[in-house]
Design an enzyme around this catalytic site. Structure first.
Site, short mmCIF file in Angstrom:
data_model
loop_
_atom_site.label_atom_id
_atom_site.label_comp_id
_atom_site.label_asym_id
_atom_site.label_seq_id
_atom_site.Cartn_x
_atom_site.Cartn_y
_atom_site.Cartn_z
N LEU A 136 -1.55 26.48 -27.03
CA LEU A 136 -1.23 25.36 -27.91
C LEU A 136 -1.61 24.10 -27.16
O LEU A 136 -1.37 23.98 -25.96
CB LEU A 136 0.26 25.34 -28.26
CG LEU A 136 0.80 26.45 -29.16
CD1 LEU A 136 2.29 26.26 -29.40
CD2 LEU A 136 0.05 26.51 -30.48
N ASP A 137 -2.21 23.13 -27.87
CA ASP A 137 -2.56 21.87 -27.23
C ASP A 137 -1.33 21.24 -26.58
O ASP A 137 -0.19 21.50 -26.99
CB ASP A 137 -3.14 20.89 -28.25
CG ASP A 137 -4.47 21.37 -28.81
OD1 ASP A 137 -5.09 22.26 -28.19
OD2 ASP A 137 -4.87 20.86 -29.87
N ARG A 138 -1.58 20.39 -25.61
CA ARG A 138 -0.48 19.75 -24.89
C ARG A 138 0.47 19.02 -25.83
O ARG A 138 1.68 19.03 -25.65
CB ARG A 138 -1.05 18.79 -23.84
CG ARG A 138 0.01 18.20 -22.91
CD ARG A 138 -0.61 17.21 -21.95
NE ARG A 138 0.38 16.64 -21.07
CZ ARG A 138 0.18 15.58 -20.30
NH1 ARG A 138 -1.00 14.99 -20.30
NH2 ARG A 138 1.14 15.11 -19.52
#
Length: 240
Positions: free
Chosen positions: A100-102
């Site tokens: 998952l993106d930051r």
């Protein structure tokens, strides 16, 4: 496995802490007191600490409600990783299943079951992943059909059919979208194609596994037997 490693994996602390534990003469193996760290433990051996059996699972599965600000990696010299959110008694060889993106929140599975991770992430299997998002821009009914037909986001192939559900349409829209692949920044890029911007993104589910909404952001828990059974049934992946 060495006794000190066994006790570390069972949640009794670091190697140095386990050595102190052994010197205190409260560890037994099959009823016999043992003080040597290098003692070998075999399948079937019963290890006890102060009379209580020390057990650990060779394979673990954790559900994390990922917060923004953490990266989906096992280590990083500069940034906080999702592993830092696991409890101290979790195994040290866990890894996030997918990324998952930051700045993305929501469901993240962490395990050391490489076989299950491969089945969930394999591009050939098209495991459904559902997200909730807030969108800067008006998402319209015509976009539902565009998502279903696949979008050109600049890759060699269009995206696979995706199911877009409009929860609110306006200057700031709210949607749920289910995709069946995991391309780089895929959801954000899909909305860029239709002239919109994702301002908030949260993963709700991955296959049969759904985010436990009672989990606070940043909290985690082991998967239930039912959750794990469903995951393994849908992937056909059973770990011995």
């Amino acid at each position: 496995m060495r006794l000190d490693k066994y006790l570390c994996e069972a949640g009794y602390g670091t190697r140095s802490e386990v050595k102190k534990l052994l010197r205190s003469c409260i560890v037994t193996v099959n009823g016999e007191r043992v003080t040597k760290s290098e003692t070998k433990i075999k399948d079937g051996d019963v290890v006890c600490v102060a009379g209580k059996e020390a057990c650990f699972s060779r394979v673990e599965y954790w559900m994390l409600h990922k917060p923004a600000g953490y990266i989906s990696a096992t280590e990083d010299k500069k940034l906080d990783t999702v592993l830092e959110l696991l409890p101290e008694n979790a195994r040290s060889d866990l890894f996030p299943v997918g990324r998952l993106d930051r700045d993305t929140e929501g469901l993240l599975l962490l395990t050391n079951d490489g076989k299950l991770a491969h089945y969930l992430l394999s591009p050939k299997r098209h495991v459904d992943k559902t997200y909730y998002a807030r969108i800067q821009g008006r998402v319209k009914s015509e976009h539902v059909q565009a998502f279903l037909e696949g979008l050109d986001i600049g890759d060699e192939k269009k995206t696979l059919p995706a199911e877009l559900r409009i929860l609110k349409s306006g200057p700031e829209s709210e949607i749920e979208v289910t995709i069946r692949e995991g391309r780089f920044h895929q959801v954000k890029r899909m909305f860029e194609v239709i002239g919109c911007e994702v301002t908030y993104l949260k993963r709700l589910s991955m296959g049969s596994l759904k985010l436990d909404e009672t989990l606070e952001i940043g909290a985690c828990r082991p998967l239930t037997e039912e959750e794990l059974r469903k995951l393994k049934e849908e992937t056909g992946c059973w770990t011995e």
